[in-house]
Design a protein around this motif. Sequence first.
Motif, PDB file in Angstrom:
ATOM      1  N   ARG A 118      -3.960   7.755   2.532  1.00  0.00           N
ATOM      2  CA  ARG A 118      -4.078   6.018   3.220  1.00  0.00           C
ATOM      3  C   ARG A 118      -5.613   6.396   3.876  1.00  0.00           C
ATOM      4  NH1 ARG A 118       1.796   5.555   4.530  1.00  0.00           N
ATOM      5  NH2 ARG A 118       2.205   3.725   3.313  1.00  0.00           N
ATOM      6  N   MET A 141      -7.836  -0.993   4.982  1.00  0.00           N
ATOM      7  CA  MET A 141      -6.871   0.176   4.719  1.00  0.00           C
ATOM      8  C   MET A 141      -6.855   0.090   3.405  1.00  0.00           C
ATOM      9  SD  MET A 141      -5.929   2.469   6.675  1.00  0.00           S
ATOM     10  CE  MET A 141      -5.420   2.069   8.245  1.00  0.00           C
ATOM     11  N   LYS A 181      -4.767   2.456   0.066  1.00  0.00           N
ATOM     12  CA  LYS A 181      -4.034   3.548  -0.273  1.00  0.00           C
ATOM     13  C   LYS A 181      -3.814   3.969  -1.717  1.00  0.00           C
ATOM     14  CE  LYS A 181       0.745   1.889  -0.316  1.00  0.00           C
ATOM     15  NZ  LYS A 181       2.106   1.856   0.134  1.00  0.00           N
ATOM     16  N   GLY A 222      -1.016   3.517  -6.412  1.00  0.00           N
ATOM     17  CA  GLY A 222      -0.626   3.075  -4.888  1.00  0.00           C
ATOM     18  C   GLY A 222      -0.830   1.616  -4.789  1.00  0.00           C
ATOM     19  N   ASN A 232      -1.564  -1.890  -2.672  1.00  0.00           N
ATOM     20  CA  ASN A 232      -2.404  -2.172  -1.603  1.00  0.00           C
ATOM     21  C   ASN A 232      -1.726  -3.485  -0.858  1.00  0.00           C
ATOM     22  OD1 ASN A 232      -4.358  -2.875   0.266  1.00  0.00           O
ATOM     23  ND2 ASN A 232      -5.978  -3.104  -0.689  1.00  0.00           N
TER      24      ASN A 232
END
Length: 148
Positions: free
Chosen positions: A42, A53, A55, A125, A127
């Motif tokens: 992250r 953010m 990831k 990943g 989001n």
Amino acid sequence: MRFPIDTSQLGFTVASPPIPAKDFATKKVKVTEDGLPVMVVRLLAMDGSDSTMIKFNLAGEQHHLVPGLPVRVEGLAYGTAKDGDVRWWSATGVVPLNGGAGHVAPASNGSPVAGEQGAAAGTRGRNPIGAARHSVASAVGESSGGEG
């Protein structure tokens, strides 16, 4: 579809310690064909006026990625599938800017994690940020600042 992101005007900071990724079906820790653990990374992505953010997953231990560490992201891309209903971030590596000279954490087979078949399949990943489309547009320079 995969959209490469130009990271030359972006800053990245590790937001939290990497954690093992888990297989959605079995709930076991994901590993590559080579037996490397897949870790969820992250990061806080910043462009000088906004941040978000992101990831994504990287293969191998990522002990060098500690919270607050400024890093450079290599091979960052944003992927979409199923008419945009499925979205994910991927990267080929993360390099610490202070200290860890030259260490790159590669994806399982050296290619972007998202959208690949074989060892990397299923290691992308998600989001969780609903405004991801705005962030991608900002990152590739398609939106002019001011509104957020």
